[in-house]
Motif scaffolding. Structure first.
Motif, short mmCIF file in Angstrom:
data_model
loop_
_atom_site.label_atom_id
_atom_site.label_comp_id
_atom_site.label_asym_id
_atom_site.label_seq_id
_atom_site.Cartn_x
_atom_site.Cartn_y
_atom_site.Cartn_z
N VAL A 22 0.64 -1.03 -0.09
CA VAL A 22 -0.08 0.16 -0.09
C VAL A 22 0.90 1.16 0.01
N ALA A 23 2.06 1.44 0.81
CA ALA A 23 2.72 2.41 0.58
C ALA A 23 3.49 2.59 -0.83
N MET A 24 3.89 1.38 -1.40
CA MET A 24 4.32 1.64 -2.70
C MET A 24 3.52 2.18 -3.84
N MET A 25 2.24 1.61 -3.53
CA MET A 25 1.23 2.13 -4.50
C MET A 25 0.82 3.42 -3.99
N THR A 26 0.76 3.84 -2.86
CA THR A 26 0.69 5.25 -2.65
C THR A 26 1.63 6.22 -3.12
N LYS A 27 3.14 5.81 -3.14
CA LYS A 27 4.00 6.67 -3.74
C LYS A 27 3.93 6.63 -5.26
N GLU A 28 3.46 5.55 -5.72
CA GLU A 28 3.47 5.47 -7.29
C GLU A 28 2.43 6.37 -7.51
N SER A 29 1.25 6.31 -6.85
CA SER A 29 0.04 7.40 -7.20
C SER A 29 0.63 8.71 -7.15
N VAL A 30 1.29 9.05 -6.06
CA VAL A 30 1.37 10.68 -5.96
C VAL A 30 2.40 10.90 -6.94
N ASN A 31 3.37 10.00 -7.43
CA ASN A 31 4.21 10.42 -8.54
C ASN A 31 3.73 10.59 -9.64
#
Ligand code: HXC
Length: 258
Positions: free
Chosen positions: A204-213
């Motif tokens: 979930v943290a990785m997906m959050t990072k991907e989405s903010v990017n």
């Protein structure tokens, strides 16, 4: 593994990489960026790492690319053996959360590497700048692209064209850094943030990072559509049901995917 230009340690689920070329204010020579890329590749594969802190010394996060090395390069050698594509971009490509903890100088490539991280925590002594113009070149590791996205066109132009430095207070006011803390607290605060991230669900943290990017790269409608798809997909994770059950049961969540 022993490294010459960086120090590497892990504390719990946090990986800490410290630039260590004190004689050159952590100038980013080829050996350093190669070692950095090697460690990041290992941290990405290591299921025990949930977040990384990248830092330097009290005097310098990094004073830029190694000018003495760059001096010897020409167009063809830079084009054919592009250090940026080969190693520097490993920071931007890194898929897990990564925090820059900046004290002292973050100049040129140092500022650019800090901006490749997910956010920057700065000490009160931090100084950011893109002084490449004083060397007869311009930023070459994303500075002309990431700086305007962080601080807006006016300040980015001002910094890239005059080569002036921005202190920590101005950097926070401009949105370049997320927090400013006393120099002696820098690493503790960065570690606390990293530990808070590292106990969350890693996917979930990785997906959050991907989405903010994505917000950097595409328009609002497409960005919101991307976010919604990823959000929906998270309902396939046990971590979603654990997180929501824990809230309803008034207890701490214990995420499986860390
Ligand atoms: C190589 C460097 C260096 C650098 C400092 N040093 N910065 N060596 N590359 N980027 C070395 C100095 O030569 C000196 O070595 C020692 O570190 C201490 O530096 P001083 O200049 O004596 O320290 P001080 O007077 O405190 O000044 C600090 C400073 C200054 C203001 C940060 O060092 C400075 O202006 N450095 C260059 C900053 C810069 O232009 N960065 C952009 C680089 S280009 P000796 O052996 O003399 O004691 C870039 C492009 C990226 O980053 C492109 C990516 C592909």
């Amino acid at each position: 593994m022993a490294y010459k230009t960086i120090q590497v340690k892990t504390e719990g689920r946090v990986g800490v990489i410290t630039f260590s070329r004190p004689e050159a204010l952590n100038a980013l020579c080829d050996e350093l960026t190669t070692e950095l890329a090697t460690v990041l590749t290992a941290f990405e594969k290591d299921g025990g790492i949930g977040c990384v802190v990248l830092t330097g010394s009290k005097k310098a996060f990094a004073a830029g690319a190694d000018i003495k090395e760059l001096q010897a390069r020409d167009f063809v050698s830079l084009y054919m053996q592009d250090p940026f594509a080969e190693t520097w971009e490993a920071v931007a490509r890194f898929r897990k959360p990564i925090i820059a903890a900046v004290s002292g100088y973050a100049l040129g490539g140092g500022c650019e590497i800090a901006m490749m991280c997910d956010f920057i925590i700065a000490s009160q002594t931090a100084k950011f700048g893109q002084p490449e113009i004083n060397l007869g070149v311009m930023p070459g590791a994303g500075g002309t692209q990431r700086l305007p996205r962080a601080v807006g066109k006016a300040k980015a132009m001002d910094m890239c064209l005059t080569g002036r430095m921005m202190d920590a207070e101005e950097a926070e006011r401009s949105g370049l850094v997320s927090r400013v803390v006393p120099a002696e607290d820098l690493l503790d605060v960065a570690m606390e943030a990293a530990e808070a991230i590292a106990v969350k669900s890693l996917p979930v943290a990785m997906m959050t990072k991907e989405s903010v990017n994505r917000a950097y790269e595409i328009g609002l409608t497409e960005g919101v559509r991307f976010e919604r798809r990823v959000f929906q997909s998270q309902f396939a994770l046990e971590d979603q049901s654990e997180g929501m059950s824990a809230f309803a049961e008034k207890r701490a969540a214990h995420f499986k995917h860390r």
